[in-house]
Design an enzyme around this catalytic site. Structure first.
Site, mmCIF file in Angstrom:
data_model
loop_
_atom_site.group_PDB
_atom_site.id
_atom_site.type_symbol
_atom_site.label_atom_id
_atom_site.label_comp_id
_atom_site.label_asym_id
_atom_site.label_seq_id
_atom_site.Cartn_x
_atom_site.Cartn_y
_atom_site.Cartn_z
ATOM 1 C CG ASN A 152 -1.947 -1.118 1.155
ATOM 2 O OD1 ASN A 152 -2.565 -1.361 0.121
ATOM 3 N ND2 ASN A 152 -2.100 -1.833 2.263
ATOM 4 C CE LYS A 272 1.671 -5.950 -6.931
ATOM 5 N NZ LYS A 272 0.978 -4.648 -6.926
ATOM 6 N N PRO A 289 3.655 -10.685 -11.269
ATOM 7 C CG PRO A 289 5.226 -9.502 -10.025
ATOM 8 C CD PRO A 289 4.960 -10.026 -11.404
ATOM 9 C CG ASP A 291 -2.259 -4.901 -8.918
ATOM 10 O OD1 ASP A 291 -2.616 -5.025 -10.116
ATOM 11 O OD2 ASP A 291 -1.592 -3.932 -8.509
ATOM 12 C CG HIS A 293 -4.656 -1.322 -10.860
ATOM 13 N ND1 HIS A 293 -4.590 -1.458 -9.491
ATOM 14 C CD2 HIS A 293 -5.193 -0.101 -11.097
ATOM 15 C CE1 HIS A 293 -5.072 -0.364 -8.927
ATOM 16 N NE2 HIS A 293 -5.447 0.473 -9.873
#
Length: 434
Positions: A152, A272, A289, A291, A293
């Site tokens: 984050n 990730k 990796p 996520d 997006h």
């Protein structure tokens, strides 16, 4: 062309672009130094120039790099001012071997770009603009801790944290003059070994430095490594390393899944983060990796089923499906291709590779529907840093900067200063806020 004190490797920009590879969020340890009195437009920042120097502090030396369109210049600086000719020759050979290994120069990037472009029309649209982006082969210990800090977070703050770890927990190796500002000295600290971060007191110290919940992750991961694999020094890879660091490097020799399971045992390491370490330091070149997006990219441009407008929960099954889709398109070096897409979408690279009069957008038609509306690659390809923070958030980040000791740690501050001045867009935003 030659530069005093530097040795030269003949290497075209298409094989390695330092201005992209060292600024795109793979490593957070490099310092980018320029004549700070020169205000250069962002679209020119990607032009190779001997007026930009990149520095990295290793355990025993500082590596200094510069670049032109057809050559890489390098030198290494040691704490001892003088040494015998034979020792200097050996050190030069070591530095050259380190460069070849770190940048994986044995891999022909032009050939990989051609393979990806032949298979993937999306990649083919912007391969020429984002050339020379290859995967670094980092030290696994540094890489692991850096990406625990990335949770984050954005590139600027991760860099502050990583540089702070070096300053706070590793003694200075040497002082070296700024390459373009005479009489300005910079202090360089190596990355601390696991034993330096394993003590229980480190967690509270890191929280005081602004690491937040990541502080305990860093300390507990370091302690796990030391407890299970030891902190005694082992001479390997030509250098003395702690036993736990050697164990991490040996994960390069096991299967991807076995290495992943070992990484997932550490505090603060999810799928990730583990995959970032696998790709960037453990030679698992096929790993992408993922996520939310990246999942959206797979839906919009690569035929993965799902809602284009919806935000699906990243379940293990969905993660694996997305990863597998990219592997099916790009092959054994899928992670490398992914890094080019990631760089292309960073806000600081919005004007990268463009002439001053060019548009920063790359309009790529969606392959899913004939005549579909074009999309802006900078909006839809890969995760971007957080948007401009609110006043309260800006205040907290200012406090973080002070907590990290920026005024007394010039290397840390210079890393952030140079990163934040790369984008013309960011500078305009800052002027508007003022």
């Amino acid at each position: 062309m030659s530069i005093s004190g530097f040795k030269t490797i003949s290497l075209p920009l298409s094989q390695l672009s330092l201005s992209a590879v060292l600024k795109c969020g793979q490593s957070f340890l490099w310092t980018v130094l320029t004549p700070l009195t020169t205000d250069t437009p962002a679209h020119s920042s990607d032009v190779p120039s001997t007026h930009t120097e990149y520095r990295l502090c290793l355990r025993d030396r500082v590596i200094c790099l510069r670049q032109t369109p057809d050559a890489l210049f390098y030198r290494s600086v040691f704490p001892e001012a003088h040494c015998s000719e034979s020792v200097q020759l050996r050190r030069d050979e070591e530095t050259l071997e380190w460069l070849k290994d770190y940048f994986q120069l044995d891999i022909d990037l032009l050939d990989l770009y051609k393979q990806w472009a032949d298979k993937d029309k999306v990649f083919a649209k912007f391969q020429d603009r984002f050339q020379g982006i290859r995967m670094l082969r980092q030290d696994p210990w540094e890489n692991l801790i850096s990406f625990i800090c990335s949770s984050n977070n954005n590139i600027s703050r991760i860099t502050k944290m990583v540089q702070s770890l070096c300053t706070q927990y590793s003694p200075p190796l040497l002082d070296l003059e700024h390459p373009f500002l005479p009489n300005k000295m910079l202090t360089y600290h190596p990355f601390p070994p696991p034993s330096a971060l394993a003590d229980p007191s480190v967690g509270s110290q890191l929280r005081g430095l602004g690491f937040g919940y990541r502080a305990d992750f860093v300390q507990r991961t370091a302690k796990m490594l030391v407890d299970f694999h030891g902190s005694n020094k082992v001479t390997t890879y030509g250098k003395p390393l702690e036993a736990s660091e050697v164990w991490l490097r040996q994960l390069r020799n096991v299967s991807t899944e076995e290495a992943r399971q070992e990484l997932l045992k550490f505090i603060g390491v999810g799928r990730k983060v583990a995959d970032c370490v696998l790709l960037m330091s453990l030679d698992k070149k096929e790993v992408v990796p993922v996520d939310t997006h990246v999942h959206q990219i797979a839906i919009k441009h690569y035929g993965l089923k799902g809602s284009v407008n919806g935000k699906a929960t990243m379940t293990p099954k969905l993660y694996e499906e997305t990863n597998s889709r990219f592997f099916s398109i790009w092959g054994d070096y899928a992670g490398w291709a992914h890094s080019v897409l990631f760089t292309a979408d960073l806000k600081s690279f919005a004007l990268y590779g463009l002439s001053p009069n060019s548009s920063p957008s790359l309009n790529i038609p969606s392959p899913k529907k004939k005549g579909a509306k074009s999309v802006n690659i900078n909006d839809n390809l890969l995760p971007t840093p957080p948007m401009t923070p609110s006043p309260s958030k800006r205040k907290s980040e200012t406090e973080l900067s002070c907590a990290l000791g920026a005024p007394s740690t010039p290397i840390s501050q210079l890393c952030i200063d140079t990163a934040e001045t790369l984008s013309l867009i960011d500078r305009v935003k800052r002027r508007r806020r003022v």
